[in-house]
Motif scaffolding. Structure first.
Motif, PDB file in Angstrom:
ATOM      1  N   PHE B  40       0.863  -1.197   0.000  1.00 24.74           N
ATOM      2  CA  PHE B  40       0.000   0.000   0.000  1.00 24.74           C
ATOM      3  C   PHE B  40       0.889   1.233   0.000  1.00 24.74           C
ATOM      4  O   PHE B  40       2.078   1.158   0.311  1.00 24.74           O
ATOM      5  CB  PHE B  40      -0.971  -0.014   1.186  1.00 24.74           C
ATOM      6  N   GLY B  41       0.315   2.367  -0.384  1.00 24.55           N
ATOM      7  CA  GLY B  41       1.092   3.603  -0.445  1.00 24.55           C
ATOM      8  C   GLY B  41       0.873   4.319  -1.759  1.00 24.55           C
ATOM      9  O   GLY B  41      -0.210   4.239  -2.330  1.00 24.55           O
ATOM     10  N   VAL B  42       1.921   5.003  -2.237  1.00 25.80           N
ATOM     11  CA  VAL B  42       1.772   5.808  -3.454  1.00 25.80           C
ATOM     12  C   VAL B  42       2.759   5.359  -4.523  1.00 25.80           C
ATOM     13  O   VAL B  42       3.718   4.631  -4.252  1.00 25.80           O
ATOM     14  CB  VAL B  42       1.969   7.323  -3.182  1.00 25.80           C
ATOM     15  N   ALA B  49       4.603  13.210   4.190  1.00 27.30           N
ATOM     16  CA  ALA B  49       3.406  12.412   4.460  1.00 27.30           C
ATOM     17  C   ALA B  49       3.476  11.068   3.737  1.00 27.30           C
ATOM     18  O   ALA B  49       3.176  10.021   4.308  1.00 27.30           O
ATOM     19  CB  ALA B  49       2.153  13.184   4.042  1.00 27.30           C
ATOM     20  N   GLU B  50       3.885  11.109   2.491  1.00 31.36           N
ATOM     21  CA  GLU B  50       4.001   9.855   1.731  1.00 31.36           C
ATOM     22  C   GLU B  50       5.080   8.954   2.337  1.00 31.36           C
ATOM     23  O   GLU B  50       4.959   7.726   2.342  1.00 31.36           O
ATOM     24  CB  GLU B  50       4.288  10.164   0.262  1.00 31.36           C
ATOM     25  N   ALA B  51       6.145   9.573   2.839  1.00 27.91           N
ATOM     26  CA  ALA B  51       7.208   8.784   3.469  1.00 27.91           C
ATOM     27  C   ALA B  51       6.728   8.153   4.775  1.00 27.91           C
ATOM     28  O   ALA B  51       7.139   7.046   5.128  1.00 27.91           O
ATOM     29  CB  ALA B  51       8.424   9.669   3.740  1.00 27.91           C
ATOM     30  N   GLN B  52       5.860   8.851   5.482  1.00 28.00           N
ATOM     31  CA  GLN B  52       5.316   8.311   6.730  1.00 28.00           C
ATOM     32  C   GLN B  52       4.468   7.069   6.444  1.00 28.00           C
ATOM     33  O   GLN B  52       4.580   6.062   7.142  1.00 28.00           O
ATOM     34  CB  GLN B  52       4.466   9.389   7.424  1.00 28.00           C
ATOM     35  N   ILE B  53       3.656   7.153   5.423  1.00 27.18           N
ATOM     36  CA  ILE B  53       2.863   5.985   5.022  1.00 27.18           C
ATOM     37  C   ILE B  53       3.785   4.850   4.592  1.00 27.18           C
ATOM     38  O   ILE B  53       3.652   3.704   5.033  1.00 27.18           O
ATOM     39  CB  ILE B  53       1.922   6.368   3.847  1.00 27.18           C
ATOM     40  N   GLY B  55       6.790   4.257   5.404  1.00 27.78           N
ATOM     41  CA  GLY B  55       7.545   3.688   6.520  1.00 27.78           C
ATOM     42  C   GLY B  55       6.792   2.540   7.172  1.00 27.78           C
ATOM     43  O   GLY B  55       7.389   1.537   7.575  1.00 27.78           O
ATOM     44  N   TYR B  56       5.484   2.681   7.244  1.00 33.33           N
ATOM     45  CA  TYR B  56       4.686   1.623   7.863  1.00 33.33           C
ATOM     46  C   TYR B  56       4.593   0.404   6.941  1.00 33.33           C
ATOM     47  O   TYR B  56       4.710  -0.746   7.390  1.00 33.33           O
ATOM     48  CB  TYR B  56       3.296   2.157   8.219  1.00 33.33           C
TER      49      TYR B  56
END
Lengths: 254, 254, 254, 254, 254, 254
Positions: B40-42, B49-53, B55-56
């Protein structure tokens, strides 16, 4: 095949043997290691002055021999002559301190250095700062006895070195340990299981970093920037190889 | 044999292929490369913000798969999740940005980063600062057009990227260039002869640094310091693998 | 009477004359100036490598001659060998760069350096950083033509140098200017009235700082700290004077 | 009326109650406080890895709920997800650590942080550095016992916390104290008279800073700079709210 | 002849005598020293507030008297008013702290400051930082008794001060010592042989630095940069001399 | 009720009116604002020297009036006297620059300052550095015309100020803008919609930060640390209120 020239900036051939042994143990199968010993200088570099002398010895050896190699390693903590070689040589040049710090940093967190003499600490600290790693350094801890035989320090002081490393972890907050200096080459490997954080030594880090750089950026002179060759200029009193390397025109001495 | 897991924090499988190709090209013969794509992600991370997503997503993949590998690489510039993985995993974890900067620093002098979008620059700069390399960074230069196809940027924008690199050398004083981001994987190698200073890319640097760390500090959990396991504690809503990894006790949800 | 030994780390005796003239012009009546020229090295130091060579030449001259003097000045911008001499000698050692920056800082505000070659800028910048003055440096501006005769640069390039200094004030926000390098010795004095901010040169600053230190902290070896003598140790291949100075035991070469 | 959404990045609803109590006690009469608890994660964040998980939980909650509020507070020391939220939301986003440090700095001098676990210190220190306040931090001191009940730490460890604060003042030179972490919410207020320097806690500082920012810079999306929306791009596997917020185009998963 | 005006920012004339004695002892034969005492303020400056008051007293004295001098020295550690004077006066202005640090730095390595009161340390540290020397400072150590007579502190506390200096060398790694504050003027000279590293005091350093600057950059107003005169503007309530100096137009007070 | 004393360190009562208007507009309903104008000094502070004078005027006003207030604001950019007041007063003291920077930092990213005169830039930059915010500052841009009427600069130069702000965003990478100086009080609010990033001004930020600190850390003298009262000591020539405040014993002037 990768050919790496390791220059021991100290005059001690027993140290060169220690270095060669650890370097060969950790090198890739396709890597060939040659170790040369400084023809002049001191038994073990501890000061800015000794490093200045060693830097010149390192330049002379490098100028004579680099053409047969894919990378050069300066094998004394404090990295004497490192920036001068990087500027002159068209191949990667790796320093023990710089390589150990770059490797330790990639394990994360903050770093302590364990050193073999009190006197050496200021020079180490200045090296760490000059090479841009000071923010990660939490402490330098050092043996405080005079060393009778530099090539036997691992055997004679092994336990004390482990004790210093443990203090660095518990009291200084180190997340990794660098066992510094050519005389400790290989110790990290053997004491690793006795320490609660990663331990590294400069020789093996330098060999792995040199192999990496050979593959990442093969032999090529820079044509621009501050590591390109300077304009040709008059020189005198240098060995022919060194004069040639720095682009000097040998000045007529009449 | 060294087994390296590369996690592509972007959801684009075309990027994963680019990464895999370059990684395999530069890996040692005894290295086996696996590339996983974020579930999941971009499509392409450009912001905090995209890096935070990302990271998970990286943590979840790592928790599920790390046990079969000797090292993990986070393969997006900005290194999402890097410190979290270093803390959890008993094996080395390498970031593309961190590896490229550590490698470039060892070639000497100051560094410019060439990026593929304007928007990405702030996040890159913050990453460079967070990882301790800001003093060496002279500039970030970036493409300013919207990219139609992220996997074709080398083909479509190759000349413009070389132009930006040359500007970085001449106007900003760069002594080396990092061609940043997974979409540029391998470009450094192919344009190297057209640039007057060394050029590196993150994928190949990360592979070589991962191989180096595997050999320098083999698989071992830290027992002390800030990368040791934290005390066990209640957790909820995590995948079983992730809960296990961080030492969580799954909280009864009644 | 104060006796100051100035060591020109370049091999150019015409530069030594320029240095001697300016040094004597600004020295106190009771000061006696001696200038020695490096016996080996290059015509004009521009790089890290050339500075490394010069550092060794400086050490050799200092070891042979320091005993007759109250202070030593290293008279090339970049201060080759400065820290090594400070560590070895029981008398004050002053560098041109360090002295110029320390003096300019006391006039207040931020500083620009005007240099005589493009290639020299990286080495200057690294020197300023290493000596702790980087926060005050707003720019280095440099001539961009090849210099036909290093001892005539003031005559040939005087106007262009003033132009660069004015740009540093107007565009970079400099509050003072250092006209850097031995070839510009004395220029600050003669162009001072044409510049809207203070201009300093390294030779005169170094002479005044050396005189100050002689009076503030007369001849005395340090017994502690990182500038005290290191433990005696084996050495080889050094001149007798240098070996003696660093506390080396000459190693039997059989 | 100002509506503030406080997100507790920990899964502990007892902590959410502590936070809500202190937040309401210090909020302006016209402020309405809502506290939400992370739906997944750990009981109490102490590590980089736990913060990475929490950051994603915080993003999900913020994406779902921000539209009804004037500001968001991230209510765990270490500020997980703070920069990501600042980038995405058109309203002010305040972190407990950042707010406490910004407030303490305005009382003057240097700051110590009192923490509730040894393990948490590295993560706190990295947060302080990342947010730009490291130069003011003189120490972090922490409880060294395992905490049986995180919501009772004020009652059980109150005296020991005061003792740590006094040590920070006397031995480290702290001019103010931050009692860190949501479990200590409100303690600063009650122990203030027992400490010789100002004591602050993160929850009340965050509430006052959020109220200030709401009035200083009301709701408005940035149209430029590194906090503006990035170009639209494909995304997958995100909640609809989160996808919408970051400008993602939901990727067809066929 | 060089005429130097020393301004004692404290109201204590006994301190002015101590200052004058040491200043005359170390001044060049051709230097004439005048010492003026602040007409208002406190007996001995220890705090930011007292320094703020002193800065104004120093400005008033300087405005009235500078026209007859070649340089001005501010003779209290902490350098109250230093930057204001540098900006206004067309002659060099030297501060005790700044001069001592600039001199000590040129002896090499790292520096400790020995101070006469605990309370004064924060102000000293902030001064060292503001003037750009913080990286060299390893410690400030201070007497912890209340001083009965500020002009007798050398006699009454001499041994304790030497003890503090020795601790700074052994425990903090100081390579030189600054005996700080006007009350210690001259002590460095008399205890020098009892300390294992160089010791300096602010008064003698300031005199030598002032003499150096007079010769390096003689009397001349800056026409550009941030030390040039600001645009004329209305002022009120200032002494005529001060108004004149800052280019103020005295405002009609009707 | 919160009572805030705002001290205008400039002598211009028209500025005091501007300040009062904006302060009252943004203050909480329960806040009472009083503005006092410096009894001596200059019309508009632009230099270090003018700030030094203003610092003393601020101290005198504060000493006379603080007892009736809950907080004090120093209302000139550059924050003259700020640290002195913080040290003396048992109530919070807020500076315009410090408050604006602390508020802007919490919106995220990097900051530009728009100033009303070229000459003021060096002093602003030094203030930003002294207060610990330099790493966030990307530029200071300033009007370059002489201002005919300081109280009309918003009307006369409004468009040019917006233009400068836009340049700061586009060319310097600013993520927020501070419209600096009391003469621009309130402008941020009115031009906010014309700028693509947040704009703040010092007066409103200072009011909100003062209100926050009053509630976070109510009136209380520090008993320890570097902001506690110094030992009592002789003073002379100070107003009775100021002498009392700094703990001075008025010296008999016979």
């Amino acid at each position: 095949m990768m050919k790496i020239l390791i220059i021991n900036p100290n005059i001690s051939s027993s140290l060169s043997e220690l270095i060669a042994t650890e370097a060969r143990r950790c090198a890739a199968p396709e890597t060939e290691i040659t170790v040369l010993t400084a023809p002049f200088g001191v038994a073990y570099i501890e000061t800015r002055a000794e490093a200045q002398i060693a830097g010149y010895a390192v330049m002379q050896l490098a100028a004579e021999h680099y053409a047969d190699y894919d990378a050069v390693i300066v094998a004394a903590f404090g990295d004497p002559g490192l920036e001068a070689l990087r500027e002159m040589l068209p191949i990667p040049v790796v320093g023990m301190t710089d390589a150990a710090l770059a490797s330790a940093a990639q394990l994360g967190g903050r770093i302590s250095i364990i050193a073999i003499s009190q006197r050496i600490q200021a020079w180490y600290r200045e090296t760490v700062e000059r090479e841009g790693h000071l923010a990660r350094l939490v402490s330098i801890r050092a043996l405080d006895e005079t060393l009778s035989d530099i090539s036997q320090v691992q055997q004679n002081q092994g336990e004390r070195l482990i004790e210093l490393a443990n203090q660095a972890v518990k009291q200084d907050g180190a997340d990794s340990i660098i066992l510094a200096g050519a005389p400790l080459a290989g110790l990290a490997r053997s004491v690793s299981s006795q320490l609660p954080v990663p331990a590294l030594d400069g020789v093996s880090c330098a060999v792995k970093q040199a192999e990496a750089l050979i593959q990442l950026y093969p032999n090529q002179a820079q044509r621009s920037g501050s590591y390109a060759l300077p304009p040709r200029k008059a020189c005198q009193g240098l060995s022919q190889e060194l004069a040639l390397l720095i682009g000097g025109e040998i000045k007529d001495q009449t």
